[in-house]
Design an enzyme around this catalytic site. Structure first.
Site, PDB file in Angstrom:
ATOM      1  N   HIS A 107     -33.603 -17.972 -67.078  1.00 32.34           N
ATOM      2  CA  HIS A 107     -32.166 -17.775 -67.134  1.00 32.34           C
ATOM      3  C   HIS A 107     -31.765 -17.291 -65.742  1.00 32.34           C
ATOM      4  O   HIS A 107     -32.217 -16.239 -65.288  1.00 32.34           O
ATOM      5  CB  HIS A 107     -31.807 -16.691 -68.142  1.00 32.34           C
ATOM      6  N   ASP A 148     -28.805 -24.254 -76.537  1.00 31.59           N
ATOM      7  CA  ASP A 148     -28.817 -22.822 -76.263  1.00 31.59           C
ATOM      8  C   ASP A 148     -28.734 -21.987 -77.541  1.00 31.59           C
ATOM      9  O   ASP A 148     -29.655 -21.242 -77.861  1.00 31.59           O
ATOM     10  CB  ASP A 148     -27.693 -22.437 -75.303  1.00 31.59           C
ATOM     11  N   TRP A 183     -24.263 -15.018 -79.964  1.00 29.00           N
ATOM     12  CA  TRP A 183     -23.500 -15.551 -78.839  1.00 29.00           C
ATOM     13  C   TRP A 183     -22.573 -16.693 -79.228  1.00 29.00           C
ATOM     14  O   TRP A 183     -21.608 -16.970 -78.531  1.00 29.00           O
ATOM     15  CB  TRP A 183     -24.451 -16.024 -77.739  1.00 29.00           C
TER      16      TRP A 183
END
Length: 429
Positions: A210, A309, A315
């Protein structure tokens, strides 16, 4: 004698009327008018046959946990990380396995047969690592699951994270991960990249970090990642995921950065659904899109893949494992509406991530694994436009999922019949 022949296939490279002969789980022949017998013959009638979808960036340890223990109210990356920190002490191995297996079922139904998943190693119990290693073995017959040791809270910032990461690698995790922009200082972030790249070089492992998942144009850890990739001879084994700060960088710096990434052989993984959702949250208007510079990276010769993702986690509250949805979002955000651009977006969820993951035998050619998806579309662009139905999903030459065609039956005054949206293509106005 073949086990299976798929006849009248359209291929992603534009060829049509192609027959695919399969024996012992492998593709043996790819040619028009294949003159051979088979135990089973399926006429796909000109539909698109593609290798399976590949997700280069996912978080399976968090998937399907939406609402536990609460919902991300701000929608920001940092609240999501904090929320994940609240959830970690409540996790159980059984629940992790159950949710991951449920997601793998979704993936197979959508023709997604290979996933690289980051797994958090900052919990000293390594519950998620143990759970996903178990899932990896359980789904191996029908899905390739590659795991990244991911120090979510920072490999230097979180106490014991580096030791936990090494323990995870010793347990069988495949890839070294990192999150330099979440370390306490830029200097610590750069140091974390050095440490982790050296660890990967020492152990002969790939790297997937990341990197610069931020709107801050001064978050430049991708430059450090490219430097250490070249220094340590890791070319072709390293990926930088997200790279969203590049969206906010000035053009002069990017003109220097792109060749550095390309020369280092570092791949880029964008996550269109999540980048467009999490980034730009501190903006009013104009609001930044947040996704990295995909067209510019491709023009510089950098391999670019797309990842899903997140699916229903701290998220992101949406998602279904549909990589065509991911590619379509990438197409729109990057304004890649040319014919070549749209085909590049299709490649970003098929061929390119397969190369990044190092998948053996991926593709449609003699000798490749007979892992295939039959889509209700005539070509990749139509598949993106329609989010095409996955009519058949094959693993090693065996059909493992079927979905009925998407055709609407109408009962309208004076206009009864059925509607196949493919038929609208090419009509005049």
């Amino acid at each position: 004698m073949f086990d299976l022949i798929l006849r009248q296939c359209a291929l992603p490279d534009g060829r049509g009327g192609i027959d695919i002969g399969i024996r012992d789980g492998r593709i043996v022949a790819v040619e028009a008018g294949l003159a051979a017998a088979a135990g089973e013959v399926i006429d796909v009638a000109g539909q698109l046959v593609t290798p399976p979808f590949v997700d280069a960036h996912f978080h399976m340890d968090a998937t399907l946990s939406y609402g536990l223990p609460r919902v991300n109210q701000s929608g920001t990356l940092l609240e999501g990380i904090a929320l994940w920190g609240e959830l970690k002490p409540l996790l159980t191995q059984d629940a992790l396995v159950e949710r991951a297996l449920a997601y793998c079922d979704w993936a197979v139904a959508k023709g997604l047969l290979a996933i690289r998943s980051h797994v958090d190693v900052c919990d000293p119990r390594l519950l998620a690592v143990e759970a996903l290693l178990h899932v990896k073995e359980k789904v191996r017959p029908y899905l390739d699951l590659q795991l990244v040791a991911f120090p979510q809270d920072g490999v230097l910032r979180a106490p014991g994270a580096l030791d936990n990461l090494k323990r995870a690698l010793a347990m069988g995790v495949d890839v070294v991960g990192g999150i330099p922009h979440f370390e306490r200082t830029m200097a610590d972030g750069a140091e974390s990249v050095r440490i982790l790249c050296e660890l990967a070089a020492e152990r002969g492992l790939p790297v997937d970090m990341h990197c610069d998942e931020s709107d801050d144009p001064l978050s430049r850890h991708i430059e450090t990642l490219a430097f250490h990739t070249r220094r340590l001879g890791l070319q072709g084994r390293v990926a930088g995921s997200h790279l969203t700060s590049m969206h906010s960088m000035d053009n002069y710096y990017v003109s220097k950065l792109l060749p550095l990434i390309a020369e280092a052989g570092v791949a880029a993984i964008a996550n269109p659904l999540i980048n467009i959702t999490l980034q730009g949250r501190h903006d009013t208007y104009p609001r930044r899109r947040g996704m990295t510079r995909v067209p510019e990276l491709l023009a510089a010769g950098v391999p670019v893949a797309f990842g899903h993702d997140c699916v229903m986690d701290p998220w992101y509250s949406l998602g279904s494992g549909d990589m065509l949805e991911v590619a379509a979002m990438g197409l729109h955000v990057a304004q890649m509406t040319s014919q070549d651009g749209m085909r590049a977006c299709f490649a970003a969820v098929t061929d390119t991530p397969a190369r990044i993951l190092g998948l053996e035998g991926y593709g449609i050619a003699p000798g490749c694994r007979a892992d295939l998806v039959v889509l209700q579309a005539g070509d990749p662009i139509e598949a993106l436009r329609l989010r095409a139905t996955r009519l058949l999903v094959l693993r090693a030459g065996r059909v493992i999922a079927r979905t009925p065609p998407a055709i609407a039956t109408l009962d309208l005054p004076g206009r009864p019949g059925s509607v196949d949206f493919r038929q609208a293509a090419g009509r005049g106005h």
